[in-house]
Write an enzyme that holds these catalytic residues in place. Structure first.
Site, mmCIF file in Angstrom:
data_model
loop_
_atom_site.group_PDB
_atom_site.id
_atom_site.type_symbol
_atom_site.label_atom_id
_atom_site.label_comp_id
_atom_site.label_asym_id
_atom_site.label_seq_id
_atom_site.Cartn_x
_atom_site.Cartn_y
_atom_site.Cartn_z
ATOM 1 N N GLY A 38 0.820 -1.207 0.000
ATOM 2 C CA GLY A 38 0.000 0.000 0.000
ATOM 3 C C GLY A 38 0.853 1.256 0.000
ATOM 4 N N SER A 39 0.422 2.269 0.738
ATOM 5 C CA SER A 39 1.048 3.598 0.662
ATOM 6 C C SER A 39 2.472 3.648 1.201
ATOM 7 C CB SER A 39 0.179 4.613 1.407
ATOM 8 O OG SER A 39 -1.071 4.763 0.757
ATOM 9 N N THR A 40 2.890 2.690 2.020
ATOM 10 C CA THR A 40 4.285 2.703 2.478
ATOM 11 C C THR A 40 5.238 2.566 1.294
ATOM 12 O OG1 THR A 40 4.141 0.308 2.895
ATOM 13 C CG2 THR A 40 3.769 1.778 4.771
#
Length: 722
Positions: A309-311
């Site tokens: 995801g956004s990491t």
């Protein structure tokens, strides 16, 4: 003199011929036995006259980086049988089965086998060993043996792994370093007669066992303790399927902590800690049980992949900055979505678009369309070159078994939509160790280090036999880009979605992530993986940390509110433990600055006495959970050490042991209606153990309320849903 008759001569000739034939046959037979079959009979003689008693090697100790024993070999006994020497198999089997509490038919089957030597029962206590020796059973011997023992139970279970019943490594470090830990078994060889007496002409040979080497890990037991405590708390609060944390040294690639909950106890690897899972496994057939055990032993940090995801946007941003396609001040306009190859890809906040924003603000806002643009500006080939550089397309090479590769599209199969989704962390699956190592490279002036979990191998005298040096794999980005990325990551914590990881006095950088889980061939509704990856201190990084909450079912599913608090808890305690001093801003100093206190000496006194001294000095304390401490327990060590200056109300960690001079008893408290966390705290403070059944609130307990028990007693508590 009369001449012998013809009949007499014939009889003599017949007798002579018969005797000659018999003698000739015996000569032939003797020659056949001694010459033709000599080797076979020699082998049989040696087999029945020779006793070969195995002498097990002592398995090496596994230490943490500071010399604390995490896995040792405890002395025990093993029962062996030499089947060819047993006179009365049925009687022998009956005696052994009675003493060892084993099935008599199973024991008899082993006694009647055609093998030379068979193990009847491993790891029996001294009392049973003494009872067997007293019976003087022919063909039965009891030898000293070593059993693997893990002093802290399920502590660092997925790092240490466990061994088989034969003391062979089965998982974790025990498996990966089996050839070093196992040593070389010895043998005691001697010739005996049928009664087991040593033959006078025999030559006795004794080959001393060579003990295994000791393994010194990079793991720090104290930091591992911080991580395990935070993970267990997050598992309960978020009602998650699983929670994981990994902490690494940014500069060297050393793993300082790796905690996963739920886990298992290596001392009893086939018995789940969770009572419900234990009952399920008991009803399974053998094949299903094996599958369940292997699933329980699987280390998700190394062996499993997930969509980050956004990491993952940190990698996209670093690559784009390094390529020069953007600067931190580059501007973007978010309308809530972006069109790619005729498909609409929405921002997570599509209902309230971010509008005009710089790259720094886009990272803080975690705005998907911006990262799609970054991917488009770089192109597939360039972007994939950076993914290769950060090490996410291949295994990291960490020294733990079964490391898995990432799941990525082949570069030839990446179209505009695939490139767009990969840019913000979807349509790609990586292992946690890959992601945290890549982020560590971003923080480490762009240098990608090889992660490692073993520091060195030592012998019984403590001499270093081999030291595993740190290894730099490659330079991925420049120092300038690294510095810019650290500032942007710090802004995420200071002003963006990572505020729950903020620690006063410390510059923490990071990135949140919330990804919908892939189940089967699609995304599962309502199932998420929430995560937070961080570095600290951001101006001079020492630590990289990744926290993952798998399927949170509590009050939130966002990484900012489920995973970020875990990172804050672990980093706050670890930074202080490493004696990294806080640097308060003027505003923080006004709000959080506290007077300094010199830690008093409280070792070698009771917890009750120590607590009074610490409280009088405006300090707090916790006891190390490896012992079940009560107020009469003795403080054997402490952290920080006496004489250190710390802020008021700091928590002092007290290492304790039971006070042998004072038999301690307590009354069982009323636990009904309380949560698992509350019950655990109450019992821990009283020096009692907790055995959990079910989940929710405590509904029943044993022993009952008011019962007087000794400290260390197990209290069984059944929990039911609210």
């Amino acid at each position: 003199m009369s001449q012998p008759s013809i009949s007499s001569k014939r009889r003599l000739l017949f007798i002579f011929t018969a005797v000659s034939l018999v003698l000739f046959g015996l000569i032939i037979r003797l020659g056949w036995i001694q010459i033709v079959r000599g080797e076979k009979y020699k082998e049989l003689a040696n087999r029945y006259q020779t006793r070969d008693i195995p002498i097990p090697a002592k398995r090496g100790v596994i230490y943490d980086r500071n010399g604390k024993e995490l896995a040792i070999s405890a002395s025990t006994n093993t029962v062996w049988v030499h089947p060819n020497e047993v006179d009365e198999p049925e009687k022998t089997a009956a005696v052994l089965s009675s003493i060892l509490e084993l099935d008599e038919e199973t024991v008899l089957k082993k006694i009647k086998t055609s093998q030379y030597i068979v193990k009847i029962a491993p790891y029996i206590d001294d009392e049973r060993a003494k009872a067997i020796r007293a019976e003087r059973l022919k063909g039965i011997s009891v030898s000293e043996d070593n059993k693997r023992f893990y002093p802290y139970g399920n502590f660092a279970a997925y790092i240490l792994g466990h061994t088989t019943d034969d003391n062979k490594g089965m998982a974790g470090i025990e498996l990966e370093y089996e050839k070093y830990l196992s040593g070389i078994p010895g043998r005691w060889i001697k010739n005996t007669d049928g009664a087991g007496r040593q033959l006078s002409f025999s030559t006795e040979k004794y080959h001393q066992a060579e003990n295994g080497l000791n393994v010194v890990l990079t793991i720090d037991e104290v930091i591992q303790h911080f991580a395990e405590k935070a993970v267990q708390n997050a598992l309960e609060v978020n009602k998650a399927k699983r929670v994981s944390v990994i902490v690494t040294d940014v500069k060297t690639g050393e793993v300082l902590a790796m905690a996963v909950k739920p886990d298992y106890d290596p001392n009893s690897p086939r018995t789940p800690i969770d009572e419900e899972l234990k009952k399920q496994i008991e009803t399974m057939d053998q094949e299903k049980q094996l599958e369940a055990w292997y699933a329980m032993w699987r280390n998700p940090v190394i062996n499993d992949t997930y969509e980050p995801g956004s990491t993952f946007k940190l990698l996209t941003t670093a690559a784009a900055l390094e390529e020069g396609v953007v600067t931190p001040q580059s501007t973007f306009v978010d309308n809530g979505y972006i069109m790619v190859a005729g498909q609409r890809i929405r921002c997570w906040r599509w209902y309230n678009p971010h509008g005009h924003q710089t790259l720094v603000e886009a990272v803080q806002n975690s705005c998907n369309p911006v990262f799609v643009e970054l991917g488009q500006k770089m192109g597939v080939e360039t972007f994939y070159n950076y993914l290769d550089g950060f090490g996410v397309s291949d295994i990291t090479g960490i020294d733990l078994p079964g490391e898995r590769k990432s799941l990525m599209y082949s570069i030839n199969n990446v179209g505009p939509v695939e490139l767009a989704t990969i840019s913000f962390g979807q349509s790609i699956s990586v292992t946690p160790i890959q992601l945290v190592n890549a982020v560590a490279a971003i923080a480490n002036d762009g240098k990608l280090m090889k992660p490692r979990i073993v520091k060195e191998l030592t012998d019984d005298d403590g001499n270093v036999v081999h030291r595993f040096e740190e290894t730099m794999i490659r330079q991925v980005i420049s120092e300038k880009t690294s510095k810019t990325m650290r500032e942007m990551m710090e802004a995420v914590v200071a002003d963006g979605s990572g505020s729950h990881a903020y620690i006063p006095g410390y510059r923490v950088g990071g990135k949140t992530g919330t990804a919908q889980k892939v189940v089967g061939k699609g995304y599962a509704q309502g199932l998420y993986v929430s995560s937070f990856v961080g570095i600290a201190p951001a101006d001079d990084p020492k630590l990289a940390i990744l926290a993952i909450v798998d399927e949170p079912q509590g009050f939130s599913t966002y990484g900012s509110t489920t995973a970020a608090p875990i990172v804050k808890e672990v980093l706050e305690e670890t930074l202080r433990y490493l004696d990294i001093k806080p640097k308060y801003t003027d505003k923080e100093e006004e709000e959080f600055g506290r007077a300094k206190v010199t830690i008093p000496e409280v070792r070698n006194i009771t917890v009750k006495e120590a607590s009074k001294i610490l409280i009088d000095n405006n300090l707090q304390f916790n006891t190390e959970p490896e012992y079940y401490a009560d107020e009469n327990a003795i403080v054997v060590d402490m952290f920080p050490k006496p004489g250190a200056n710390v802020p008021e109300k700091s928590i002092i960690l007290l290492y304790t042991k039971p006070n042998e001079n004072i038999p301690s008893t307590v009354e069982v408290p009323d636990l009904k209606g309380k949560t698992i966390k509350e019950v655990n705290i109450i019992l821990n403070n009283l020096g009692l153990k907790l055995k959990i059944s079910g989940s929710g609130l405590a509904s029943s307990q044993y022993p009952e309320v008011g019962t007087t028990v000794e400290t260390g007693t197990i209290i069984s508590v059944e929990f039911k849903p609210e």
